[in-house]
Each structure stands twice: as C-alpha cells, then as structure tokens.
Design a protein around this motif. Structure first.
Motif, mmCIF file in Angstrom:
data_model
loop_
_atom_site.group_PDB
_atom_site.id
_atom_site.type_symbol
_atom_site.label_atom_id
_atom_site.label_comp_id
_atom_site.label_asym_id
_atom_site.label_seq_id
_atom_site.Cartn_x
_atom_site.Cartn_y
_atom_site.Cartn_z
ATOM 1 N N GLY A 78 0.804 -1.220 0.000
ATOM 2 C CA GLY A 78 0.000 0.000 0.000
ATOM 3 C C GLY A 78 0.833 1.263 0.000
ATOM 4 O O GLY A 78 0.461 2.267 -0.612
ATOM 5 N N GLY A 79 1.982 1.225 0.695
ATOM 6 C CA GLY A 79 2.815 2.423 0.811
ATOM 7 C C GLY A 79 3.236 3.007 -0.525
ATOM 8 O O GLY A 79 3.013 4.195 -0.790
ATOM 9 N N PRO A 80 3.870 2.216 -1.415
ATOM 10 C CA PRO A 80 4.260 2.759 -2.711
ATOM 11 C C PRO A 80 3.083 3.287 -3.525
ATOM 12 O O PRO A 80 3.211 4.297 -4.228
ATOM 13 N N LEU A 81 1.934 2.624 -3.423
ATOM 14 C CA LEU A 81 0.755 3.103 -4.142
ATOM 15 C C LEU A 81 0.286 4.443 -3.584
ATOM 16 O O LEU A 81 -0.042 5.364 -4.338
ATOM 17 N N MET A 82 0.237 4.547 -2.254
ATOM 18 C CA MET A 82 -0.208 5.790 -1.629
ATOM 19 C C MET A 82 0.713 6.948 -2.005
ATOM 20 O O MET A 82 0.253 8.044 -2.318
ATOM 21 N N ARG A 83 2.011 6.693 -1.967
ATOM 22 C CA ARG A 83 2.962 7.749 -2.334
ATOM 23 C C ARG A 83 2.869 8.081 -3.816
ATOM 24 O O ARG A 83 2.956 9.240 -4.205
ATOM 25 N N GLY A 84 2.678 7.048 -4.639
ATOM 26 C CA GLY A 84 2.552 7.282 -6.070
ATOM 27 C C GLY A 84 1.322 8.096 -6.419
ATOM 28 O O GLY A 84 1.334 8.849 -7.408
ATOM 29 N N MET A 85 0.265 7.951 -5.628
ATOM 30 C CA MET A 85 -0.959 8.731 -5.863
ATOM 31 C C MET A 85 -0.920 10.082 -5.150
ATOM 32 O O MET A 85 -1.872 10.839 -5.204
ATOM 33 N N ARG A 86 0.197 10.331 -4.452
ATOM 34 C CA ARG A 86 0.442 11.614 -3.778
ATOM 35 C C ARG A 86 -0.575 11.908 -2.679
ATOM 36 O O ARG A 86 -0.982 13.062 -2.471
ATOM 37 N N HIS A 87 -1.005 10.846 -2.011
ATOM 38 C CA HIS A 87 -1.824 11.058 -0.828
ATOM 39 C C HIS A 87 -0.941 11.606 0.291
ATOM 40 O O HIS A 87 0.298 11.627 0.172
ATOM 41 N N ILE A 88 -1.559 12.049 1.357
ATOM 42 C CA ILE A 88 -0.849 12.787 2.411
ATOM 43 C C ILE A 88 -0.798 11.949 3.678
ATOM 44 O O ILE A 88 -1.831 11.592 4.249
ATOM 45 N N SER A 89 0.417 11.622 4.107
ATOM 46 C CA SER A 89 0.610 10.804 5.301
ATOM 47 C C SER A 89 0.334 11.617 6.562
ATOM 48 O O SER A 89 0.784 12.761 6.690
ATOM 49 N N VAL A 90 -0.398 11.012 7.492
ATOM 50 C CA VAL A 90 -0.728 11.670 8.756
ATOM 51 C C VAL A 90 -0.077 10.895 9.894
ATOM 52 O O VAL A 90 -0.419 9.741 10.165
ATOM 53 N N ASP A 91 0.879 11.533 10.539
ATOM 54 C CA ASP A 91 1.506 10.982 11.736
ATOM 55 C C ASP A 91 0.847 11.666 12.925
ATOM 56 O O ASP A 91 0.998 12.877 13.128
ATOM 57 N N ARG A 92 0.085 10.916 13.711
ATOM 58 C CA ARG A 92 -0.685 11.530 14.802
ATOM 59 C C ARG A 92 0.203 12.082 15.907
ATOM 60 O O ARG A 92 -0.272 12.830 16.756
ATOM 61 N N ASN A 93 1.486 11.709 15.892
ATOM 62 C CA ASN A 93 2.423 12.280 16.856
ATOM 63 C C ASN A 93 3.109 13.531 16.321
ATOM 64 O O ASN A 93 3.844 14.193 17.045
ATOM 65 N N ALA A 94 2.880 13.832 15.044
ATOM 66 C CA ALA A 94 3.477 15.020 14.427
ATOM 67 C C ALA A 94 2.494 15.583 13.421
ATOM 68 O O ALA A 94 2.777 15.690 12.225
ATOM 69 N N GLY A 95 1.307 15.931 13.927
ATOM 70 C CA GLY A 95 0.214 16.327 13.064
ATOM 71 C C GLY A 95 0.438 17.604 12.282
ATOM 72 O O GLY A 95 -0.122 17.784 11.204
ATOM 73 N N MET A 96 1.271 18.509 12.798
ATOM 74 C CA MET A 96 1.472 19.782 12.118
ATOM 75 C C MET A 96 2.108 19.593 10.750
ATOM 76 O O MET A 96 1.793 20.327 9.800
ATOM 77 N N ALA A 97 2.994 18.608 10.603
ATOM 78 C CA ALA A 97 3.654 18.377 9.319
ATOM 79 C C ALA A 97 2.642 17.978 8.255
ATOM 80 O O ALA A 97 2.689 18.480 7.119
#
Length: 240
Positions: A78-97
């Motif tokens: 899933g990771g390469p597909l998500m990055r390839g589709m330019r979705h936005i990763s959400v890290d709940r410990n670093a939400g501002m990024a």
C-alpha cells in the motif's frame, strides 16, 4: 508532474467494481469544483471509503489527495501506491507536518480528502469531528464539500471479516453543496454546520438505500437506531 500511478489504480478499481457488479449510486458530483483547491469531507464507515469518495471527483476530472494514517504508507504494498498517488501521510504524533502538507496541496489547487471523524465509526453514525478539515479550508479559503458514503461497510469495515468478493452490494455516494469558510469565520460554527450537513446526507443515504438485511445475522451493518446490531454510539458529554 505526470500522473503515472493514480489513473491505472482508478481503472483497476472500476474494473473490479464491474466484475462484482456493485450497484453504485452517486448524486451531487457537480459540487466538486472543476478547478482550484477544495476540501472533501466525508463520514467514515469502511476502509474503502477513500476509493468511493474519490469517484465523486471523476465527473469534474479531479484527483483527490486523501489524508491517511502513516501506517498505510508503511505497508510494503500500500505504501508505494499511496505515495505514487500523492496522498498525504498523517503521523498523529506530528500532526502539524501533515497539516502543512495539506495546506501546500490546497495552495497548488489540489483537492484534499479528509475524514473528520479520524477513525471508522463502528456505530455507523456520524461521530464528533476533528477540526482539521475546517481549519484547512478556512486558512486556504477554498470550498469545503460535505460528502456521505453508505454501503461500503458491507465490504470491509473495522472488526469484521473482509467481504471484498461480495457481489451486487449497493453503494451510495452523496455530495452536498459546499461551505465556503473564510479565515475570520467562527470555526466551531463551521464545524457544527459541516457535521449537520454530513449527518443529513448520511440520513438520506440510509433512508433511500435499496437493500435490506437478509436475516437476523445480517443486521450488523445497520446502526442501532435503524434496528441494526451495530454498537450504540458512545455517549457524548454535554457542552459546559
């Protein structure tokens, strides 16, 4: 930058839907703007919601960049597909990024997809909202488009075995008239209005859904207030 991943993924998904003969009903897609930034905000009942929410942008010829938890991006497939589709990763410990990444996408004129409930609602009712979608739309002064999906929980949802091969399942996608929040607007009021509109769309999708449980053991995908066996929504403390 050319879109090398997203269009083939959409084509594969549409082919799978045809094989399964999913009965997809969509209304209100004209509310997704044909150009410029926008935030799509939907209820969340299934792990597949982002796929069906994305379909609502196809008539406007838009691709939606969904905000999704980092764990999906860490998956070996899933990771390469998500990055390839330019979705936005959400890290709940670093939400501002992730918030800043979404703002940058909106400023580039992208459509950003958000599930304001943050996690799947196992009660299949609309939970309380996080404020991110309203804050992003207000800060960027882009349309905030309410959406609802229904029926997707029958294919794959939290706490249930996947039924990705299930055929003829009706799936409803409803898109409402956009809100247009500005920086000076009261975000609490905008969030309340967004919650009200999405709840109304969910209610409409449930009322008009063309299928019923096949028996007592099949009532799990209906919320308790409609006679289903989904868990009751958690009690919400009244505002002081």
């Amino acid at each position: 930058m050319p879109e090398l991943v997203y269009p083939p993924v959409i084509a594969a998904m549409l082919a799978a839907f045809r094989v399964l003969d999913l009965r997809i009903t969509m209304s209100g897609a004209q509310h997704v703007p044909e150009r410029g930034g926008a935030v799509l905000a939907s209820n969340h009942v299934s792990y597949l919601d982002f796929i069906f929410c994305g379909l609502a942008a196809r008539p406007s010829k838009r691709l939606v960049r969904f905000m999704a938890k980092r764990e999906i991006f860490d998956h070996r497939v899933g990771g390469p597909l998500m990055r390839g589709m330019r979705h936005i990763s959400v890290d709940r410990n670093a939400g501002m990024a992730s918030y800043k990444a979404a703002l940058e996408a909106l400023k580039r004129g992208e459509v950003v997809g958000v599930f304001p409930e943050a996690t799947i609602s196992t009660s299949f009712t609309v939970k309380e909202f996080k404020t991110g979608s309203v804050r992003m739309a207000s800060a960027s002064e882009v349309p905030l488009v309410p959406m609802a999906v229904w029926g997707t929980q029958r294919l794959w949802t939290k706490g249930r075995k996947r039924s990705l091969g299930k055929r003829h399942v009706p799936v409803t996608i409803l898109v409402g008239e956009p809100l247009r929040p500005a920086r000076r607007d009261d975000q609490a009021q905008v969030s309340a209005e967004l919650h009200s509109r999405i709840s109304a769309l969910v209610d409409k999708a449930q009322r008009e859904y063309p299928d019923e449980p096949s028996g007592p053991d099949d009532r799990w995908w209906l919320p308790a207030h409609l006679g289903g066996t989904a868990p009751e929504p958690p009690e919400v403390a009244p505002a002081p």
